[in-house]
Design an enzyme around this catalytic site. Structure first.
Site, PDB file in Angstrom:
ATOM      1  N   SER A 180       0.771  -1.201  -0.124  1.00 52.67           N
ATOM      2  CA  SER A 180      -0.023   0.147  -0.037  1.00 52.67           C
ATOM      3  C   SER A 180       0.792   1.236  -0.063  1.00 52.67           C
ATOM      4  O   SER A 180       0.672   2.142   0.662  1.00 52.67           O
ATOM      5  CB  SER A 180      -1.136   0.074   1.260  1.00 52.67           C
ATOM      6  OG  SER A 180      -1.700  -1.064   1.088  1.00 52.67           O
ATOM      7  N   GLU A 186      -4.264  -2.838   0.812  1.00 52.36           N
ATOM      8  CA  GLU A 186      -4.681  -3.900   1.623  1.00 52.36           C
ATOM      9  C   GLU A 186      -5.488  -3.936   2.652  1.00 52.36           C
ATOM     10  O   GLU A 186      -6.362  -4.841   2.932  1.00 52.36           O
ATOM     11  CB  GLU A 186      -2.994  -4.058   2.359  1.00 52.36           C
ATOM     12  CG  GLU A 186      -2.229  -4.649   1.300  1.00 52.36           C
ATOM     13  CD  GLU A 186      -0.676  -4.427   1.738  1.00 52.36           C
ATOM     14  OE1 GLU A 186      -0.379  -3.083   1.374  1.00 52.36           O
ATOM     15  OE2 GLU A 186       0.016  -5.631   1.649  1.00 52.36           O
TER      16      GLU A 186
END
Lengths: 734, 329, 220, 70
Positions: free
Chosen positions: A504, A694
């Site tokens: 991320s 995520e």
């Protein structure tokens, strides 16, 4: 050199001034109450039309003059000594231009690369594989987690135990915590191996020009592939160029130069021609990584009031021949407990190595912890949402619980009587967390041309999250121009450095670099405009497609008019992503609610609705952000109900390496999904973005597991919750 | 995929002659053949293209029944008004099959003759009993989708979802071979592994399934077809059930019935025991439940698939009630 | 080729794709037919030429395919799929190769207007049909509004499944312009997206269907 | 993200975190329980010596296959 600024940070009702130290040339970080023209508004992705029409060019679509097609021979055995590899017959086949073998002397999983060929077309390459003669000496193997843990189990590595040293985290005293509890719950939870199934398989096209190597790679990290290839082939970094214009999914499996990329480069060197190696779907399943499985023994204790007194996890899992199976993340961070202990142990077995997969460890841990929370709540006769609120570790999540519960109708649904028929509905809630602040390192260049076009150039890549769009939005915002003026160039190591798209990290790491570059460019443009407008540059601002005097907006020049004054051809500026400041909170929260309907006679679960509430610092584009949450949720639905790698114990092979036997969520399995964002100003970097790929995947399977428990009155403690398991659970109840 | 040539014969007789030769495999819709070729499960020297043969085409009314050419695509079966009206279970089975894209390619003949979906059989590296090897890996391995009835020595389940529905209506296969033509009831066409574990039917070398013939449906016949699947989108059934019921004129009594299960046995599995439970009785939920119980009498589940027994019972009950138009309470 | 040639000594079961059998749809070739593997290559022709309309291969041959309204000549072996022909020979790469087994729909093209998976049809078998690929829809402009709707509703993430989704929906909306949510889901039931774009794909399709309905009538 | 590990790791050791660098330019070797290691020399999670590759094992000279990161 640096300056102090005080920012208004936090979220609705929880705002606070935070003083941060930032470099002089860094734009002031966006803070609470910032008024944007572009950022934060749902914006269709700039390359959407190219994708919808099939014009976007992926690695798989690259075709070079004289390009050869490569194919890989894999070990059919889970464990075997490779005694010899005879390539001679393959080499002699008409149309074959190169054949290589891998260096291994032992195959440790079925699917391990053994040899590879390059030929004038793909079918010929496959023909050549059939002619490679490999002499194997079969060795005993183990492909089951339970078996691999047993004393005397077959060793995956010579003279070493399969059970690695555990990782222990603890605080307080777990024994005391359990003794103090009014109720204790203990159970074992199991999760399966999940594979990434990126739709574009792993692969690369490699071309040598003397000692210079150019590689088009289906990769999440062009610079990491470049660095790996440079090290592997002992080349200076500037002799390797890696390009990823478009990427057909990665989910964590496409960092770095993997075997197929090295194979493409080796074959290309031998053949003296460009070679394309794209894996088969089977190879993709077997050898490119996976989410490890887990067996998680959980003990929770809580006092009569519902406060947790103890959280304990003893986890085993297998990353195949690799490591990385830990699942303690959620246990360590979702809920407060004065006494906590986690022990994570990776176990080796003869299966393909794991690789990072969308929130590594978290969906596993979240499923075990959250279902255990529900089981304990039932013992304590507490509302499950209330139980979570009591122990919740994050104030943002407290707000998210409120928002989600209302949207979902938690109260009404909780009160609804259960159907007396075979179709039972149930609801569940689970918490998510993440911590992607982004990293320093990325560099960006922004160029304004005399015709008013602006180019953003940065060596990042788009894994599907809309990187081009996000960066263009940030640039347009900073320069005060319309989005259409900005063109993003990404996906080439010839551009300024950036980090991989994983963890991320992309948006929080790249947007600050682009914003800083734009701020620097803006300064130059303001200097061009200042004499014309009869003002000091510091009195000017760029807004609404103009450069104007801040206190007298009627004195203005259009952005294009300013650009026409650019001497020469263009004006360029650079920006860098500086290290994070001390901002608001380093973690981010989230929660998801799920409603299911279980056909209790057939054991079939359908997910009807998911409400997902998340925060991610400053959301740049709510439209593409919502797409990411949908994706995280749906991957979670698959993890909850369908997905699992199935290893045959007799042969040590995966029996379902296809896209039909490995079951993925299809259109008719999609629940209604409602996504909400909670705005948080975090101040860690100049855009305030936190990563988002995520967390949206963390809580879904857990929430579904809790909902199934609610529906049928007994927990299904193993994923995926297939009909056999649901029916077996119902039987224990009867 | 190996290299092969493709021959298009001018007529059926020639096709039959070609197919009698070793290494010749028929090519029709091609969906399963291409799959098997890609997996190197077959490696024919020659594909005999049947798409030029008019005998294999079309859906025609015949003597009150229907003749469905073997090349008829599944989407045509699903959408055909006569099939939908009079052979509802058949149309529903076709609609449930595979994906929209595959239904536009796959044929009736191919659906009946496709090879099993067993993951050992379809695995290119596994040399199982069905491929001439010495053992079936299902009993000692991963058998959650395998046979609960009629298994041994091979434990595949028959993959055709049309077959149970067709058998429920007493359909026959019209077959042309080197020595002429024959017609065989579909129920007798499929063969258990005890006959030959390497095959699923009694089609002889050189024989071509030309058409499926559906007799006229009995007056007052009603039918239903149901599948239990893990996924609602494209997935193979865990169990399928076709029910055809004939009501006695003017009463609720079931005059005749056929109950056929799919995905539970190496052949489409007709259940006379289940039929007996409802024939001659007025139909209600209890009768249907009894038929469900009876349908799996004698089941021998493997280590991982006892749940299919439970599912089969329920699905048979539901199919019967659906055919009869009785809502369960 | 000897059938056991690749088998390791005392192999229990696995042999590397070297056991070769014949038996396929619509014909049973005596259960087990061992034929030469690929390396042997040469097809053994059996019998006379009379009674044969056409004989192709095994070597590559030039055939004509009608793609997007144009007759294209392409040289393929009979074993090459339509998908390979489109992508590797004609550089029509909008059609994607993903599962290679007809299970994911990424390779969807239209054959005489109907969506089919081009990975499960031989190129030579596509002769005589009107083949439509995503490129045609692209070139002819967005008459359906489908592309615009995909962009507006963010119907793509990584984008690899997207052309297949568009092809499935284009066919479905052509035959049923007033599709509702259930119709839309069924239309793409053969398409897999790993990024999870489905909700936005449905929204895109429904917005087009709603436009067709003259606004307001759509249920979702 | 993990804390930087001060000891030099092998030139060939890789894990996801090692693809990021600290502010001072060092590769990050996160010894977390979810780290998946690969040896770039073998392209597998084990070294040329056939033993597992990881952040604990793959630094210092005790391992014969160690090569210093440049």
């Amino acid at each position: 050199m640096s300056r102090r600024v005080t920012l208004n940070l936090g979220f609705e009702g929880h705002l606070q001034p935070v003083t941060v130290v930032i470099p002089d040339d860094e734009p002031t970080p966006w803070q609470w109450g910032e008024r944007f023209e572009i950022v934060g508004k749902p914006t269709p992705r700039v390359d959407g039309a190219l994708k919808a029409t099939g014009a976007a060019r992926y690695t798989y679509d690259i075709s070079l003059p004289g390009m050869l097609y490569g194919a890989i021979l894999r070990s059919p055995y889970p464990h075997a000594r490779i005694k010899s590899v005879d390539l001679s017959r393959a080499r002699r086949l008409s149309g074959v231009r190169a054949a290589i073998r891998m260096d291994d002397t032992v195959a440790r999983f079925a699917g391990q690369e053994v040899a590879a060929v390059a030929a004038i077309d793909y079918e010929t390459a496959l023909d050549a594989l059939r002619l490679i003669k490999v002499e194997y000496e079969e060795l005993p193997f183990v492909v089951d987690l339970d078996m691999a843990m047993m004393p005397g189990a077959v060793s995956v590595f010579e003279n070493g135990s399969n059970v690695q040293r555990p990782t222990v985290n603890e605080h307080g005293d777990i024994k005391r915590g359990l003794a103090a509890a009014a109720a204790v719950h203990e159970a074992v939870y199991a999760t399966p191996v999940q594979t990434h199934v990126s739709l574009e398989v792993h692969g690369s096209v490699a071309e040598w020009d003397g000692d210079e190597l150019t590689v088009w790679s289906s990769s999440q990290g062009i610079f990491t592939v470049r660095d790996d290839l440079a090290v592997y082939f002992s080349l200076p970094h500037n002799k390797v160029r890696v390009i990823t214009e478009y990427l057909g999914g990665g989910f964590g499996s496409k960092f770095g130069a993997k075997p197929e990329t090295v194979i493409a480069a080796r074959l290309a060197r031998e053949a003296r021609a460009p070679v394309k190696v794209m894996l088969t779907r089977e190879g993709e399943h077997l050898a490119t990584g996976n989410r490890p499985d887990s067996l998680q023994k959980v003990r929770l204790g809580a006092d009569r009031g519902g406060k947790l007194t103890a959280i304990e996890l003893v986890q085993h899992g297998s990353g195949g021949i690799g490591a990385g199976s830990g699942s303690a993340g959620p246990f360590l961070s979702l809920y407060h407990s004065p006494n906590l202990r986690t022990e994570e142990t990776n176990v080796f077995m003869n299966t393909g190595p794991s690789s990072p997969m969308r929130a590594p460890g978290w969906p596993q841990g979240c499923f075990a912890l959250e279902l255990a929370m529900d089981e304990l709540a039932r013992k304590l006769s507490l509302d499950r949402l209330e139980f979570r609120r009591l122990n919740n570790s994050n104030p943002v999540r407290a707000l998210e619980f409120d928002i989600g519960a209302k949207l979902f109708g938690w109260k009404e649904k909780s009160a609804a009587p259960k159907s007396s028929g075979p179709f039972k509905r149930g609801i569940g809630v689970a918490s998510a967390a993440w911590h992607a602040l982004g990293v320093s390192g990325p560099q960006a260049q922004v160029i304004a041309y005399r015709d008013g076009r602006v180019q953003v150039v940065i060596g990042t890549q788009d894994i599907g999250t809309g990187t081009r769009t996000i960066l263009a939005m940030v640039a347009a915002e900073e320069l005060g121009v319309e989005l259409a003026r900005i063109e993003c160039q990404i996906g080439d190591t010839g551009y300024p450095f950036s980090v991989p798209s994983g963890g991320s990290m992309t948006t929080p790491s790249t947007t600050p670099a682009v914003r800083q570059a734009c701020a620097h460019l803006k300064e130059k443009l303001l200097r061009l405009a200042a004499p014309v407008l009869g003002a000091e540059p510091s009195d000017l601002e760029a807004r609404g497609g103009t450069i104007r005097v801040r206190f007298d907006p009627s004195r203005k020049m259009s952005f294009e008019d300013v650009c026409r004054r650019i001497p020469g051809d263009s004006l360029s500026a650079e920006g860098e992503r500086v290290p994070n400041y001390e901002g608001y909170r380093k973690d981010q929260a989230g929660c998801q609610f799920a409603e299911v309907e279980v056909d209790t006679e057939l054991g079939i679960v359908r997910v009807l609705k998911v409400v997902a509430v998340h925060d991610a610092g400053q959301i740049i584009d709510p439209l593409t952000a919502r797409s990411q949450v949908n994706g995280g949720v749906l991957m979670g639905v698959g993890y909850a109900l369908f997905e699992t790698r199935r290893m045959d114990p007799q042969l040590g092979i995966m029996v379902n390496p296809t896209m039909d036997d490995y079951k993925l969520v299809g259109p008719l399995d999609v629940p209604e999904i409602d996504v909400r964002f909670v705005e948080v100003a975090n101040g860690f970097n100049n855009t305030g973005v936190m990563g988002f790929g995520e967390p949206a995947h963390v809580a879904t399977a857990a929430a579904i597991g809790c909902a199934v428990y609610d529906a049928i009155g007994v927990p299904v403690r193993s994923l995926p919750m297939t009909p056999d398991r649901v029916l077996a659970a119902m039987e224990t109840k009867a | 995929m190996n290299r092969f040539e493709v021959i298009t014969p001018a007529d059926l007789a020639h096709a039959a002659r070609l197919l009698s030769g070793e290494g010749h495999v028929a090519l029709a819709g091609g969906v399963d053949v291409i799959d098997l070729l890609k997996l190197d499960i077959i490696a024919p020297a020659t594909l005999v293209n049947l798409k030029n043969l008019p005998e294999l085409r079309g859906i025609e009314s015949r003597a009150g029944g229907l003749r469905i050419g073997a090349l008829t695509q599944l989407h045509e079966v699903a959408e055909h008004p006569l099939i939908r009206e009079h052979y509802t279970a058949v149309a529903d089975a076709a609609r449930e099959a595979a994906t929209p894209q595959i239904r536009n390619l796959a044929t009736v003949g191919g659906n009946l003759l496709q090879r099993p979906r067993c993951w050992y059989f379809r695995h290119p590296d596994v040399h199982c009993l069905k491929k001439g090897g010495d053992r079936c890996y299902a009993p000692g391995g991963l058998n959650r989708y395998h046979a609960i009835l009629g298994g041994g020595p091979s434990f595949i389940v028959h993959p055709s979802n049309l077959a149970p529905a067709l058998i429920a209506f007493g359909a026959s296969a019209k077959i042309v071979g080197p020595s002429g033509q024959r017609s065989v009831e579909l129920e007798k066409f499929f063969t258990l592994p005890t006959v030959d574990p390497r095959r699923e039917n009694n089609l002889e070398p050189g024989e071509v399934v030309v058409a499926v013939e559906l007799p006229a449906p009995p007056a007052g016949a009603k039918s239903a077809y149901l599948e239990a699947r893990e996924k609602q989108s494209f997935d193979w059934p865990l169990v399928a059930a076709a029910a055809m019921l004939v009501g006695a004129p003017g009463s609720h009594t079931v005059h005749d019935a056929r109950i056929v299960l799919g995905a539970v046995a190496p052949i489409p599995w007709r259940s006379p025991d289940a039929e007996k439970e409802i024939i001659g009785h007025p139909l209600d939920a209890e009768r249907a439940r009894a038929a469900g119980e009876a349908s799996v009498r004698g089941a021998h589940p493997l280590s991982d698939n006892a749940y299919k027994v439970a599912i089969a019972k329920v699905l048979v009950r539901r199919a019967i009630l659906k055919a009869a138009g009785i809502e369960e309470t | 080729m000897k059938h056991d040639e690749h088998k390791p000594p005392n192999s229990r079961s696995i042999s590397r794709r070297s056991f070769i059998k014949g038996a396929g749809a619509l014909a049973a070739a005596s259960g087990l037919v061992r034929t030469p593997g690929a390396d042997a290559g040469a097809a053994t022709s059996s019998g006379a030429q009379e009674g044969i309309v056409e004989r192709l291969g095994p070597d590559a041959q030039t055939i004509e395919l009608k793609i997007n309204g144009e007759v294209r000549r392409v040289t393929v072996e009979p074993r090459e799929t339509l998908l390979r022909a489109l992508r590797d020979h004609l550089n029509l790469t909008g059609t994607k190769l993903v599962c290679d087994r007809g299970a994911c729909g990424a390779c969807t093209v239209h054959l005489d207007g109907k969506p089919v998976t081009s990975c499960m049809i031989l190129a030579i078998d596509a002769r005589g049909h009107e083949i439509t690929t995503i490129e045609k829809i692209r070139i002819k402009g967005d008459k359906t509004g489908l592309f615009g709707a995909f962009v507006e509703h963010d119907g793509a993430q990584c984008g690899f499944c997207t052309p297949g989704m568009v092809m499935s929906l284009a066919a479905a909306l052509a035959s049923n312009p007033k599709a509702n949510l259930e119709d839309v889901k069924r239309a793409v039931a053969g398409n897999i997206c790993r990024c999870g774009t489905y909700p936005h794909v449905f929204a895109a399709a429904l917005s087009v269907a709603r436009d067709t309905r003259g606004g307001g009538a759509g249920e979702s | 993200m993990a804390q930087p590990n001060q000891t030099a790791h092998c030139l060939y050791l890789r894990t996801k975190s090692a693809y990021f660098r600290t502010a001072s330019g060092e590769r990050i070797f996160d010894e977390s329980s979810t780290a998946c290691y690969t040896c770039l020399k073998t392209l597998r999670p084990l070294g040329p010596d056939g033993m597992p590759a990881d952040a604990q094992a793959c630094h210092g000279r005790e391992r014969g296959c160690f090569e210093e990161d440049r």
